[in-house]
Structure formats: structure tokens, C-alpha cells
Design a protein around this motif. Structure first.
Motif, short mmCIF file in Angstrom:
data_model
loop_
_atom_site.label_atom_id
_atom_site.label_comp_id
_atom_site.label_asym_id
_atom_site.label_seq_id
_atom_site.Cartn_x
_atom_site.Cartn_y
_atom_site.Cartn_z
N SER A 129 0.82 -1.22 0.00
CA SER A 129 0.00 0.00 0.00
C SER A 129 0.85 1.27 0.00
CB SER A 129 -0.94 0.00 1.21
OG SER A 129 -1.81 -1.11 1.19
N THR A 130 2.12 1.16 -0.43
CA THR A 130 2.99 2.33 -0.43
C THR A 130 3.07 2.95 -1.83
OG1 THR A 130 4.97 1.00 -0.80
CG2 THR A 130 4.44 1.52 1.48
N THR A 131 3.29 4.25 -1.86
CA THR A 131 3.50 4.95 -3.12
C THR A 131 4.93 4.73 -3.59
OG1 THR A 131 4.24 6.98 -2.06
CG2 THR A 131 1.86 6.74 -2.41
N VAL A 132 5.20 5.10 -4.83
CA VAL A 132 6.57 5.02 -5.35
C VAL A 132 7.50 5.89 -4.51
CG1 VAL A 132 8.02 5.71 -7.30
CG2 VAL A 132 5.96 4.36 -7.71
N GLU A 133 7.03 7.07 -4.14
CA GLU A 133 7.85 7.98 -3.34
C GLU A 133 8.20 7.36 -1.98
OE1 GLU A 133 7.89 12.70 -2.02
OE2 GLU A 133 6.01 11.75 -2.62
N GLU A 134 7.23 6.72 -1.34
CA GLU A 134 7.47 6.08 -0.04
C GLU A 134 8.42 4.89 -0.18
OE1 GLU A 134 3.12 7.10 2.03
OE2 GLU A 134 3.39 5.30 0.80
N TRP A 135 8.28 4.15 -1.25
CA TRP A 135 9.15 3.01 -1.56
C TRP A 135 10.60 3.47 -1.69
CZ3 TRP A 135 8.81 0.46 -7.06
CH2 TRP A 135 9.58 -0.72 -7.11
N MET A 136 10.81 4.55 -2.42
CA MET A 136 12.16 5.09 -2.60
C MET A 136 12.72 5.64 -1.28
SD MET A 136 11.68 6.91 -6.33
CE MET A 136 13.28 7.70 -6.26
N ALA A 137 11.85 6.20 -0.46
CA ALA A 137 12.29 6.71 0.84
C ALA A 137 12.76 5.57 1.74
CB ALA A 137 11.17 7.49 1.52
N ALA A 174 8.46 1.40 -13.97
CA ALA A 174 9.14 2.18 -15.01
C ALA A 174 9.50 3.57 -14.50
CB ALA A 174 8.24 2.28 -16.24
N ALA A 175 8.63 4.16 -13.67
CA ALA A 175 8.90 5.48 -13.11
C ALA A 175 10.12 5.45 -12.20
CB ALA A 175 7.68 5.98 -12.34
N VAL A 176 10.24 4.40 -11.40
CA VAL A 176 11.39 4.25 -10.52
C VAL A 176 12.69 4.16 -11.32
CG1 VAL A 176 12.52 2.68 -8.88
CG2 VAL A 176 10.15 3.30 -8.55
#
Length: 211
Positions: A129-137, A174-176
Motif C-alpha cells: 500500500s505504499t506509493t513510489v515515493e514512499e518506496w524510494m524513501a 518504469a517510473a522508478v
């Protein structure tokens, strides 16, 4: 490029990690490992500590599972990948080639920091349930402690759809690739939940740039 005991992830070649969801016996792991190696897989992945939704489900063999996985991996020259659940079991993972952080621990920040200090390559799955931004953090928590050997793994997010177990976010993956310098992979098995869908999701991930 992340080097896992001689296997480079993020280079020119696609790297496949495969193996049993749960390590159940040496015979089981050996038969699966021989099959995946002959098919071209480069890493042996198996579940030894299992974060089950239900406490009544099989929880894995724990340290004995790690021992089995390592023995079979060494015999076939396949580096091993297995999941850690708790910082208290870190000593068991000193001989593991790559440590997996599963979706349920993707925001377990004390664990991520300790893995940063531990120094072993980390396969960081995206939270369901995490966003891409949270995943990268979450990856930054590991990087912050000095461990740059992190591979991001898209494993599907929770949506309203029921025909698959989770929705594999190819767009997010792909965004990551555009936003981060880290290698990115995808888990078509856990997201699909059905063997008939795994090949299609695998091919889609590779086409979208999965390492």
C-alpha cells in the motif's frame, strides 16, 4: 550495478531469481534449484522466515531453512536470497548472499537502518500500500547507513481488483527506473497469484525495463 556474490544486477543482462515460496526440505530445494539453474536462473530464492497473514499458517523453518538454502546454493554455485523478518535474527543472515525485505517490512525503519549497517545486498520489496515515493524513501534508510547495494522490487499493490492477488504496477516500476539510480526488478509470482499469469507479467516487466 549491484554485485551479489559475482552476479551483477543492473547490467546488460536480465537476472532471474527463482525458487520455492517456502523452504520445506533439502530434497525439495535441491530439485527446484537444479531445475531453475538449467533454465537459466542466476539466484536461488527461498522463504525461510515466512510472514504469513494468518498465525495458523506454516511460518517457515527459520535458521534451519537458511542452512538448507545455503548448502544447496553453494553446491550448485547459486547465490541465495531469503527474507528477514526481525532485526533480532540478523546473525543468522551472515552467510546469506542477498537479504530480502518483504512488503510487510518495507517501512520497518529500524530494520532498514540495521541492514544499511550490515552491508549485505538488499532486495527491497515495495509495500503493498505504499506509493513510489514512499518506496524510494525506504531505500534511502538503507543507503543513509552506507549500504548502496539495494535492488528495488515491484511486487504489486493492493487495489479493488480480485482476479489477480495484487496489481503489478508496471508504470510505477518504469517510473522508478527514471527516478532512481538503483536497479529495479519485478515479482510476477506474488502479484499474479496464479501460475497461468506469471509468464505474461514477467515479459511485461522485462519489456518495461526490469533488471
Amino acid at each position: 550495478v549491484v554485485n551479489v556474490s559475482g552476479i551483477e544486477i543492473g547490467g546488460e543482462k536480465i537476472v532471474v531469481a527463482a525458487g520455492p515460496c517456502s523452504v520445506e526440505s533439502e530434497e525439495q530445494v535441491e530439485s527446484v534449484a537444479k531445475a531453475i539453474k538449467s533454465a537459466g536462473a542466476k539466484l536461488l530464492r527461498g522463504g525461510t522466515y515466512k510472514p504469513r497473514t494468518s498465525p495458523y499458517s506454516f511460518q517457515g523453518l527459520g535458521s534451519e531453512g537458511v542452512r538448507i538454502l545455503k548448502k544447496v546454493g553453494d553446491s550448485l554455485s547459486l547465490p541465495i536470497v531469503t527474507e528477514i523478518l526481525d532485526v533480532r535474527s540478523l546473525d543468522v543472515f551472515k552467510n546469506v548472499d542477498m537479504i530480502q525485505v518483504g512488503t510487510r517490512n518495507s517501512q520497518n525503519f529500524p530494520l532498514l537502518r540495521e541492514l544499511g549497517k550490515f552491508g549485505k545486498p538488499v532486495l527491497l520489496k515495495r509495500g503493498m500500500s505504499t506509493t513510489v515515493e514512499e518506496w524510494m524513501a525506504s531505500a534511502d534508510y538503507i543507503l543513509y547507513e552506507g549500504n548502496g547495494n539495494v535492488v528495488l522490487c515491484e511486487r504489486g499493490v493492493r487495489t479493488f481488483e480480485k482476479v489477480t492477488r495484487f496489481t503489478l504496477d508496471i508504470g510505477g516500476m518504469a517510473a522508478v527506473k527514471l527516478l532512481s539510480h538503483l536497479p529495479v526488478c519485478a515479482d510476477p509470482s506474488h502479484s499474479a497469484g496464479k501460475r497461468e499469469l506469471v509468464q505474461s507479467l514477467f515479459l511485461a516487466a522485462v519489456a518495461a525495463g526490469a533488471d
